[in-house]
Design a protein around this motif. Structure first.
Motif, short mmCIF file in Angstrom:
data_model
loop_
_atom_site.label_atom_id
_atom_site.label_comp_id
_atom_site.label_asym_id
_atom_site.label_seq_id
_atom_site.Cartn_x
_atom_site.Cartn_y
_atom_site.Cartn_z
N ARG A 1 0.36 1.48 -9.75
CA ARG A 1 -0.93 1.55 -9.06
C ARG A 1 -2.01 2.04 -10.01
O ARG A 1 -1.84 3.00 -10.74
N GLU B 1 -6.13 -6.33 -7.70
CA GLU B 1 -7.08 -5.31 -7.24
C GLU B 1 -6.54 -3.89 -7.33
O GLU B 1 -7.30 -2.95 -7.57
N GLU B 2 -5.22 -3.73 -7.15
CA GLU B 2 -4.69 -2.38 -6.97
C GLU B 2 -3.69 -1.95 -8.03
O GLU B 2 -3.33 -0.77 -8.10
N ALA C 1 0.82 -1.22 0.00
CA ALA C 1 0.00 0.00 0.00
C ALA C 1 0.85 1.26 0.00
O ALA C 1 0.36 2.35 -0.36
N VAL D 1 -3.55 -8.53 -4.34
CA VAL D 1 -3.20 -7.11 -4.34
C VAL D 1 -2.86 -6.63 -5.75
O VAL D 1 -3.28 -5.56 -6.18
#
Length: 538
Positions: free
Chosen positions: A501, A481-482, A447, A478
């Protein structure tokens, strides 16, 4: 006295030349192209584990690769001299060279110098032997140990009182400690003793040696039994594996060389003493492992490399029997008569020619085997890609974690990158490729970054791949999704991707990572993904 010395020196020369020539041939083949420009996964495991401290190696063996423990300790001493790819493979080259000489010595003892010479050279030029002679793993050393123990068995049987069982047991024990799946050689030797009809006293001595070996191996078997997940990728062998093994054991490809070798092997069965040694060595270990593998898969061709010596001995024995039959013949014509020494000279020349032709038919295979691309992967290429593409401080993610072997084998390519998933290094954690962060911690780390390089195995690109490891599942989730794929580079079965991202307008979650973005980018695609077993296993 002088005449006796003369005969002894002549016998010495007749015994040495048939052993020395195969060793020279094997050494030349082994050194040819030894530095192929990169290690593959299994070799990299040997390379990085052997450079750890002895306590670190000992800690690793409690959890994984106990079956290779003795080999890792041996290579620890070897790589202490110079940690390099050529040095990594030199012990296997030397072991294969010794095995060729030992096979020749067996042939000399069983059927004479000519058969010994042919058997040793046949062993040396067989492509399967050349392949494992250039691999930084234990299989060539195991083959040398089995050949040495077989020669000791034969010398003990031919001796008086069976005083050689101590050295025999020591060599067999050391060989099985290098790799416990060499144990079936004891079964092969038992069949040899039965076929030779040795007296009860010899059986007693052999039995004590076999029991000593079994007791020595109990701790190793007990530990490695708990690590059997390492060979979970193996499957029960079928007839296709039998056919493949027959092809690998042949000195030539399918065709005249293969069928000629098969025919000579059948003729060699008539040489009863040679067949009593060679046939069990050829058939018993593969048969035992294949039979056991119907219940618990443990079979792979490389685990029975040592059985190939039996094939070389049988083919050479058959050729020797044919040569003797032709040597007793006389050929007469109007202008010349050929017989005796002339026939033997012609047969010798024909034997040399046959070996040269056999090698030439396999020359393309030998050449191909010396290319790094012929191995399952080339970790040097992965490292070179990382050097060219990654910027200082770039985060890198290995999917699955076994891909970290590239960074362990060639750290220079990744020294500027940051391994974002790594929690504890391989050497400190007592694992092969380190411990990674928990799924929750991994999500928090990812993140904090807007771009991440992913080193991926081809099968991990398949959307249907569902890893059992929760950390691997978290990585995929991850990324899906990101992140979206910005760049992709493929080389020798490994894919390097730059993930950035995703912005809110990008493709919705649930699609494969980068599905929409990749379609708009001129990226290079790998060939059809090939499933590869995880390196570092047995």
């Amino acid at each position: 006295m002088k005449s006796g010395q003369s005969r002894g020196s002549g016998r010495f020369g007749a015994d040495v030349v048939p052993v020395a020539v195969p060793m020279a041939v094997m050494l030349a083949i082994g050194l040819w192209g030894l530095d192929r420009g990169g290690m593959w996964g299994d070799e990299s495991v040997t390379f990085q584990v052997a450079q750890r401290t002895v306590p670190q190696i000992w800690r690793l063996l409690h959890d994984v690769d106990a079956v290779h423990g003795l080999y890792y300790l041996f290579m620890h001493a070897v790589l202490a001299v110079h940690p390099g790819e050529v040095v990594l493979r030199l012990p296997s080259v030397c072991a294969a060279t010794a095995t060729a000489g030992l096979v020749a010595a067996l042939g000399v003892r069983l059927a004479g110098p000519r058969v010994g010479l042919w058997a040793g050279v046949l062993y040396a030029i067989t492509p399967m032997v050349g392949h494992y002679a250039q691999e930084g793993r234990s299989y060539a050393l195991v083959a040398a140990g089995v050949a040495a123990s077989t020669l000791l068995l034969l010398r003990t049987v031919d001796g008086v009182g069976g005083r050689g069982w101590g050295p025999y047991g020591a060599v067999v024990g050391l060989t099985c400690a290098l790799h416990e799946l060499a144990v079936p050689v004891l079964c092969a030797h038992a069949v040899t003793l039965a076929l030779l009809r040795v007296p009860r006293g010899l059986w007693s001595g052999w039995g004590r040696a076999a029991v000593a070996v079994a007791l020595l191996l109990v701790p190793l078997v007990w530990v490695s039994r708990g690590q059997s997940g390492q060979v979970a990728w193996l499957v029960a062998p079928g007839w296709d594996r039998v056919e493949r093994l027959a092809g690998n054991f042949s000195p030539g490809p399918a065709g005249p060389v293969f069928w000629g070798s098969l025919l000579l092997s059948a003729v060699g069965l008539w040489e009863r003493r040679t067949a009593a040694v060679a046939l069990p060595l050829l058939l018993v270990p593969p048969t035992v492992l294949m039979a056991v593998s119907q219940v618990r898969p443990l079979y792979h061709d490389r685990y029975v490399l040592y059985a190939l010596a039996g094939a070389s001995l049988l083919v050479a024995a058959g050729a020797g029997r044919v040569a003797r039959a032709l040597g007793r013949m006389r050929f007469e014509g109007r202008r010349m008569r050929v017989g005796g020494r002339r026939v033997h000279a012609l047969l010798g020349a024909a034997g040399v020619l046959a070996l040269v032709v056999t090698f030439l038919t396999q020359l393309p295979v030998h050449r191909q085997d010396r290319a790094a691309a012929h191995r399952p992967d080339n970790l040097a290429v992965v490292s070179a890609l990382a050097v060219r593409q990654m910027r200082p401080g770039d985060p890198v993610l290995f999917v699955p974690s076994v891909g970290r072997l590239a960074a362990l084998a060639y750290p220079k390519g990744f020294q500027r990158a940051r391994d974002i998933a790594l929690r504890e290094s391989a050497s400190r954690s007592g694992t092969l490729w380190g411990r990674e962060a928990s799924p929750g911690e991994l999500r928090r780390r990812l993140a904090s970054v807007d771009r991440v390089w992913v080193v991926s195995e081809p099968y991990a690109l398949d959307p249907r791949w569902s890893p059992p490891d929760p950390v691997e599942r978290a990585k995929l989730a991850v990324l899906r999704e990101e992140f979206a794929v910005r760049e992709e580079h493929a080389r020798d079965g490994v894919v390097l991707r730059l993930h950035v991202r995703r912005q809110p307008a990008d493709e919705p979650p649930g699609e494969p990572p980068g599905a929409a973005t990749t379609a708009r980018l001129p990226v290079s695609r790998p060939a059809a993904p090939r499933t590869r077993r995880r390196p570092g296993r047995w």
